[in-house]
Design a protein around this motif. Structure first.
Motif, PDB file in Angstrom:
ATOM      1  N   LEU A  79       0.833  -1.201   0.000  1.00 45.28           N
ATOM      2  CA  LEU A  79       0.000   0.000   0.000  1.00 45.28           C
ATOM      3  C   LEU A  79       0.874   1.259   0.000  1.00 45.28           C
ATOM      4  CD1 LEU A  79      -2.790   1.304   0.221  1.00 45.28           C
ATOM      5  CD2 LEU A  79      -2.696   0.911   2.674  1.00 45.28           C
ATOM      6  N   MET A  80       1.889   1.251   0.827  1.00 43.08           N
ATOM      7  CA  MET A  80       2.806   2.392   0.876  1.00 43.08           C
ATOM      8  C   MET A  80       3.542   2.554  -0.450  1.00 43.08           C
ATOM      9  SD  MET A  80       4.120   1.802   4.790  1.00 43.08           S
ATOM     10  CE  MET A  80       5.315   3.118   4.832  1.00 43.08           C
ATOM     11  N   MET A  81       3.939   1.443  -1.061  1.00 43.22           N
ATOM     12  CA  MET A  81       4.614   1.501  -2.361  1.00 43.22           C
ATOM     13  C   MET A  81       3.660   2.044  -3.422  1.00 43.22           C
ATOM     14  SD  MET A  81       7.360   1.100  -4.145  1.00 43.22           S
ATOM     15  CE  MET A  81       8.496  -0.027  -3.352  1.00 43.22           C
ATOM     16  N   GLU A  82       2.409   1.629  -3.380  1.00 45.12           N
ATOM     17  CA  GLU A  82       1.404   2.144  -4.329  1.00 45.12           C
ATOM     18  C   GLU A  82       1.317   3.661  -4.238  1.00 45.12           C
ATOM     19  OE1 GLU A  82      -1.870   2.795  -6.912  1.00 45.12           O
ATOM     20  OE2 GLU A  82      -0.553   1.064  -6.772  1.00 45.12           O
ATOM     21  N   VAL A  83       1.317   4.189  -3.043  1.00 43.78           N
ATOM     22  CA  VAL A  83       1.204   5.636  -2.853  1.00 43.78           C
ATOM     23  C   VAL A  83       2.455   6.341  -3.373  1.00 43.78           C
ATOM     24  CG1 VAL A  83       1.015   7.470  -1.129  1.00 43.78           C
ATOM     25  CG2 VAL A  83      -0.388   5.419  -0.927  1.00 43.78           C
ATOM     26  N   VAL A  84       3.620   5.796  -3.047  1.00 39.68           N
ATOM     27  CA  VAL A  84       4.875   6.398  -3.513  1.00 39.68           C
ATOM     28  C   VAL A  84       4.941   6.368  -5.036  1.00 39.68           C
ATOM     29  CG1 VAL A  84       7.385   6.083  -3.532  1.00 39.68           C
ATOM     30  CG2 VAL A  84       6.138   5.996  -1.375  1.00 39.68           C
ATOM     31  N   ARG A  85       4.558   5.258  -5.633  1.00 38.59           N
ATOM     32  CA  ARG A  85       4.581   5.143  -7.103  1.00 38.59           C
ATOM     33  C   ARG A  85       3.516   6.044  -7.741  1.00 38.59           C
ATOM     34  NH1 ARG A  85       8.411   3.817  -9.832  1.00 38.59           N
ATOM     35  NH2 ARG A  85       7.161   2.768 -11.371  1.00 38.59           N
ATOM     36  N   ALA A  86       2.374   6.184  -7.078  1.00 35.90           N
ATOM     37  CA  ALA A  86       1.296   7.020  -7.618  1.00 35.90           C
ATOM     38  C   ALA A  86       1.735   8.468  -7.762  1.00 35.90           C
ATOM     39  CB  ALA A  86       0.064   6.926  -6.727  1.00 35.90           C
ATOM     40  N   GLU A  87       2.658   8.898  -6.934  1.00 38.01           N
ATOM     41  CA  GLU A  87       3.147  10.280  -6.977  1.00 38.01           C
ATOM     42  C   GLU A  87       3.718  10.630  -8.345  1.00 38.01           C
ATOM     43  OE1 GLU A  87       3.841  14.090  -5.613  1.00 38.01           O
ATOM     44  OE2 GLU A  87       2.800  12.497  -4.526  1.00 38.01           O
ATOM     45  N   ARG A  88       4.268   9.650  -9.036  1.00 29.33           N
ATOM     46  CA  ARG A  88       4.866   9.911 -10.346  1.00 29.33           C
ATOM     47  C   ARG A  88       3.816  10.358 -11.365  1.00 29.33           C
ATOM     48  NH1 ARG A  88       8.668   5.279 -12.188  1.00 29.33           N
ATOM     49  NH2 ARG A  88       9.449   6.970 -13.462  1.00 29.33           N
ATOM     50  N   PHE A  89       2.588   9.943 -11.185  1.00 29.78           N
ATOM     51  CA  PHE A  89       1.529  10.244 -12.143  1.00 29.78           C
ATOM     52  C   PHE A  89       0.438  11.138 -11.570  1.00 29.78           C
ATOM     53  CE2 PHE A  89       3.301   6.038 -12.930  1.00 29.78           C
ATOM     54  CZ  PHE A  89       3.863   6.259 -14.184  1.00 29.78           C
ATOM     55  N   ASN A  90       0.438  11.277 -10.253  1.00 26.87           N
ATOM     56  CA  ASN A  90      -0.601  12.035  -9.573  1.00 26.87           C
ATOM     57  C   ASN A  90       0.066  12.887  -8.493  1.00 26.87           C
ATOM     58  OD1 ASN A  90      -2.912  13.001  -8.382  1.00 26.87           O
ATOM     59  ND2 ASN A  90      -3.572  11.026  -7.581  1.00 26.87           N
ATOM     60  N   GLU A  91       0.618  14.014  -8.916  1.00 27.30           N
ATOM     61  CA  GLU A  91       1.349  14.852  -7.981  1.00 27.30           C
ATOM     62  C   GLU A  91       0.463  15.217  -6.790  1.00 27.30           C
ATOM     63  OE1 GLU A  91       4.487  18.468  -8.261  1.00 27.30           O
ATOM     64  OE2 GLU A  91       2.676  18.667  -9.459  1.00 27.30           O
ATOM     65  N   GLY A  92       0.985  14.984  -5.606  1.00 25.00           N
ATOM     66  CA  GLY A  92       0.234  15.255  -4.393  1.00 25.00           C
ATOM     67  C   GLY A  92      -0.331  14.005  -3.752  1.00 25.00           C
ATOM     68  N   ALA A  93      -0.134  12.844  -4.368  1.00 26.49           N
ATOM     69  CA  ALA A  93      -0.673  11.596  -3.817  1.00 26.49           C
ATOM     70  C   ALA A  93      -0.115  11.333  -2.420  1.00 26.49           C
ATOM     71  CB  ALA A  93      -0.361  10.420  -4.744  1.00 26.49           C
ATOM     72  N   ILE A  94       1.180  11.514  -2.270  1.00 22.06           N
ATOM     73  CA  ILE A  94       1.804  11.280  -0.964  1.00 22.06           C
ATOM     74  C   ILE A  94       1.295  12.308   0.039  1.00 22.06           C
ATOM     75  CG2 ILE A  94       3.993  11.282   0.304  1.00 22.06           C
ATOM     76  CD1 ILE A  94       5.278  10.184  -2.287  1.00 22.06           C
ATOM     77  N   PHE A  95       1.210  13.548  -0.385  1.00 21.16           N
ATOM     78  CA  PHE A  95       0.698  14.616   0.482  1.00 21.16           C
ATOM     79  C   PHE A  95      -0.685  14.247   1.010  1.00 21.16           C
ATOM     80  CE2 PHE A  95      -2.026  18.378   0.852  1.00 21.16           C
ATOM     81  CZ  PHE A  95      -1.379  19.052   1.878  1.00 21.16           C
ATOM     82  N   ASN A  96      -1.575  13.809   0.125  1.00 24.10           N
ATOM     83  CA  ASN A  96      -2.943  13.454   0.524  1.00 24.10           C
ATOM     84  C   ASN A  96      -2.963  12.259   1.480  1.00 24.10           C
ATOM     85  OD1 ASN A  96      -4.128  15.514  -0.947  1.00 24.10           O
ATOM     86  ND2 ASN A  96      -4.269  14.265  -2.787  1.00 24.10           N
TER      87      ASN A  96
END
Length: 114
Positions: A79-96
């Motif tokens: 789940l944490m990896m999904e969020v970190v990887r999502a940041e590459r395509f969805n800026e702010g994913a980690i922030f959220n």
């Protein structure tokens, strides 16, 4: 950072929001990748498959509403990896994920599992 100075006209176009992470968050991102690399047995390169195997579909809305305290360590890390990887395509994913408290829940769950 959000542009509050411009009005969207041709002369004053609104600049797209930019997320600028602190050094601590940047180190956290590096640590997630380093952990995955150093612990191949967790198979975190398969993070999406791990999530699906645990009944989760990738996507930030679902990720923030998961009952973390029923997940095993591999799934929490995926789940944490999904969020970190999502940041590459969805800026702010980690922030959220941090803002919603979901990242804290992940870390607390991992602490309980150790």
């Amino acid at each position: 950072m959000i542009d509050h100075e411009n009005d969207g006209t041709a002369e004053r176009p609104i600049h797209m929001p930019v997320v600028s992470y602190s050094e601590t968050v940047r180190h956290f991102i590096e640590d997630v990748y380093t952990f995955a690399e150093q612990h191949q047995e967790m198979e975190l390169t398969r993070y999406r498959e791990i999530l699906k195997e645990n009944g989760m579909e990738p996507g930030m809305n679902d990720m923030e509403n998961v009952d973390i305290f029923n997940l095993n360590a591999q799934c929490v890390l995926a789940l944490m990896m999904e969020v970190v990887r999502a940041e590459r395509f969805n800026e702010g994913a980690i922030f959220n994920f941090f803002k919603s408290g979901a990242m804290l829940k992940c870390l607390e769950r991992l602490d309980c599992l150790v």
